[in-house]
Design a protein around this motif. Structure first.
Motif, PDB file in Angstrom:
ATOM      1  N   LEU A  24     -10.112   8.706  58.930  1.00 45.46           N
ATOM      2  CA  LEU A  24     -11.197   9.482  59.269  1.00 45.46           C
ATOM      3  C   LEU A  24     -12.650   9.001  58.907  1.00 45.46           C
ATOM      4  O   LEU A  24     -12.836   8.704  57.687  1.00 45.46           O
ATOM      5  N   LYS A  25     -13.285   9.108  59.530  1.00 46.46           N
ATOM      6  CA  LYS A  25     -14.836   8.767  59.291  1.00 46.46           C
ATOM      7  C   LYS A  25     -15.153   7.640  59.033  1.00 46.46           C
ATOM      8  O   LYS A  25     -16.296   7.213  58.137  1.00 46.46           O
ATOM      9  N   GLN A  26     -14.303   6.498  58.812  1.00 44.44           N
ATOM     10  CA  GLN A  26     -14.322   5.339  58.323  1.00 44.44           C
ATOM     11  C   GLN A  26     -14.659   3.980  59.487  1.00 44.44           C
ATOM     12  O   GLN A  26     -14.728   2.918  58.985  1.00 44.44           O
ATOM     13  N   GLY A  27     -14.774   4.341  60.462  1.00 42.37           N
ATOM     14  CA  GLY A  27     -15.279   3.397  61.573  1.00 42.37           C
ATOM     15  C   GLY A  27     -16.935   3.225  61.415  1.00 42.37           C
ATOM     16  O   GLY A  27     -17.648   3.949  60.980  1.00 42.37           O
ATOM     17  N   GLN A  28     -17.253   2.243  62.381  1.00 42.50           N
ATOM     18  CA  GLN A  28     -18.573   2.080  62.361  1.00 42.50           C
ATOM     19  C   GLN A  28     -19.235   3.308  63.079  1.00 42.50           C
ATOM     20  O   GLN A  28     -18.763   4.044  63.914  1.00 42.50           O
ATOM     21  N   PHE A  29     -20.389   3.551  62.470  1.00 39.93           N
ATOM     22  CA  PHE A  29     -21.182   4.740  62.643  1.00 39.93           C
ATOM     23  C   PHE A  29     -20.641   6.151  62.386  1.00 39.93           C
ATOM     24  O   PHE A  29     -20.862   7.022  62.865  1.00 39.93           O
ATOM     25  N   GLY A  30     -19.806   5.973  61.437  1.00 36.26           N
ATOM     26  CA  GLY A  30     -18.945   7.257  61.171  1.00 36.26           C
ATOM     27  C   GLY A  30     -17.958   7.718  61.822  1.00 36.26           C
ATOM     28  O   GLY A  30     -17.455   8.871  61.624  1.00 36.26           O
ATOM     29  N   SER A  31     -17.549   7.137  62.882  1.00 37.20           N
ATOM     30  CA  SER A  31     -16.509   7.491  63.673  1.00 37.20           C
ATOM     31  C   SER A  31     -14.930   7.310  63.058  1.00 37.20           C
ATOM     32  O   SER A  31     -15.110   6.681  61.932  1.00 37.20           O
ATOM     33  N   ASP A  32     -13.994   7.819  63.669  1.00 36.53           N
ATOM     34  CA  ASP A  32     -12.828   7.628  63.109  1.00 36.53           C
ATOM     35  C   ASP A  32     -12.170   6.172  63.394  1.00 36.53           C
ATOM     36  O   ASP A  32     -12.580   5.548  64.558  1.00 36.53           O
ATOM     37  N   ASN A  33     -11.502   5.626  62.672  1.00 33.32           N
ATOM     38  CA  ASN A  33     -10.850   4.184  62.728  1.00 33.32           C
ATOM     39  C   ASN A  33      -9.690   4.381  63.110  1.00 33.32           C
ATOM     40  O   ASN A  33      -8.706   4.666  62.116  1.00 33.32           O
ATOM     41  N   SER A  49     -12.726   1.704  66.656  1.00 36.76           N
ATOM     42  CA  SER A  49     -13.397   2.662  66.541  1.00 36.76           C
ATOM     43  C   SER A  49     -14.526   2.864  67.561  1.00 36.76           C
ATOM     44  O   SER A  49     -14.658   1.717  68.367  1.00 36.76           O
ATOM     45  N   ASN A  50     -15.385   3.836  67.521  1.00 33.93           N
ATOM     46  CA  ASN A  50     -16.275   4.112  68.475  1.00 33.93           C
ATOM     47  C   ASN A  50     -15.760   3.949  70.225  1.00 33.93           C
ATOM     48  O   ASN A  50     -16.269   3.389  70.775  1.00 33.93           O
ATOM     49  N   ASN A  51     -14.346   4.740  70.110  1.00 37.27           N
ATOM     50  CA  ASN A  51     -14.112   4.681  71.599  1.00 37.27           C
ATOM     51  C   ASN A  51     -13.264   5.960  71.782  1.00 37.27           C
ATOM     52  O   ASN A  51     -13.285   6.809  71.085  1.00 37.27           O
ATOM     53  N   VAL A  52     -12.676   5.960  73.023  1.00 36.98           N
ATOM     54  CA  VAL A  52     -11.732   7.050  73.402  1.00 36.98           C
ATOM     55  C   VAL A  52     -10.493   6.539  73.730  1.00 36.98           C
ATOM     56  O   VAL A  52     -10.159   5.304  73.897  1.00 36.98           O
ATOM     57  N   PHE A  53      -9.325   7.575  73.372  1.00 35.75           N
ATOM     58  CA  PHE A  53      -8.083   7.200  73.271  1.00 35.75           C
ATOM     59  C   PHE A  53      -7.415   8.248  74.402  1.00 35.75           C
ATOM     60  O   PHE A  53      -7.654   9.408  74.133  1.00 35.75           O
ATOM     61  N   TYR A  54      -6.849   7.714  75.371  1.00 34.88           N
ATOM     62  CA  TYR A  54      -6.073   8.316  76.313  1.00 34.88           C
ATOM     63  C   TYR A  54      -4.335   8.200  76.003  1.00 34.88           C
ATOM     64  O   TYR A  54      -3.795   7.152  76.252  1.00 34.88           O
TER      65      TYR A  54
END
Length: 131
Positions: A24-33, A49-54
């Motif tokens: 949680l919050k550990q991806g680039q820009f604070g997104s989830d990784n 990170s910084n993506n969408v998942f379907y």
């Protein structure tokens, strides 16, 4: 859960996987990784990170499961945790909170290009660079 990522620069093999861990919050820009396990070579792990998942629907899951025969989630040994390349990054569990004192990575120097093609076939290229 098996998922397909949103836009991805790699092959389709790097776009479909099952979720092994979420930091949680550990991806680039604070997104989830998200750490996904991908098919082939005994199953390989990759950060997203910084993506969408379907989520894949049940029919899609049945179509892709044979490609993951070497590493299916129900056979995974989660007790060893996962690293991000070094032992000090090993984490245990599925949802991982940021460690004490964690500072969000900013992504300085990251680039993004988008090509827009108009109805007449003309193209416009927009390049974004994060400073």
């Amino acid at each position: 859960m098996f998922v397909k990522t949103g836009p991805h620069g790699g092959s389709m093999r790097g776009s479909i996987g099952w979720v092994a861990q979420v930091r949680l919050k550990q991806g680039q820009f604070g997104s989830d990784n998200y750490i996904l396990c991908h098919a082939g070579n005994g199953g390989w792990l990759m950060q997203h990170s910084n993506n969408v998942f379907y989520p894949l629907n049940p029919d899609e899951v049945e179509l892709v499961r044979p490609f993951f025969a070497d590493r299916l989630p129900e056979n995974e040994d989660f007790s060893r945790g996962y690293t991000l390349g070094s032992e000090e990054t090993r984490a245990f569990g599925f949802l991982i909170d940021p460690p004490e004192g964690f500072e969000t990575r900013g992504g300085e120097g990251a680039r993004m290009r988008m090509t827009t093609i108009d109805a007449d076939g003309s193209k416009t290229l927009t390049e974004t660079v994060f400073l």
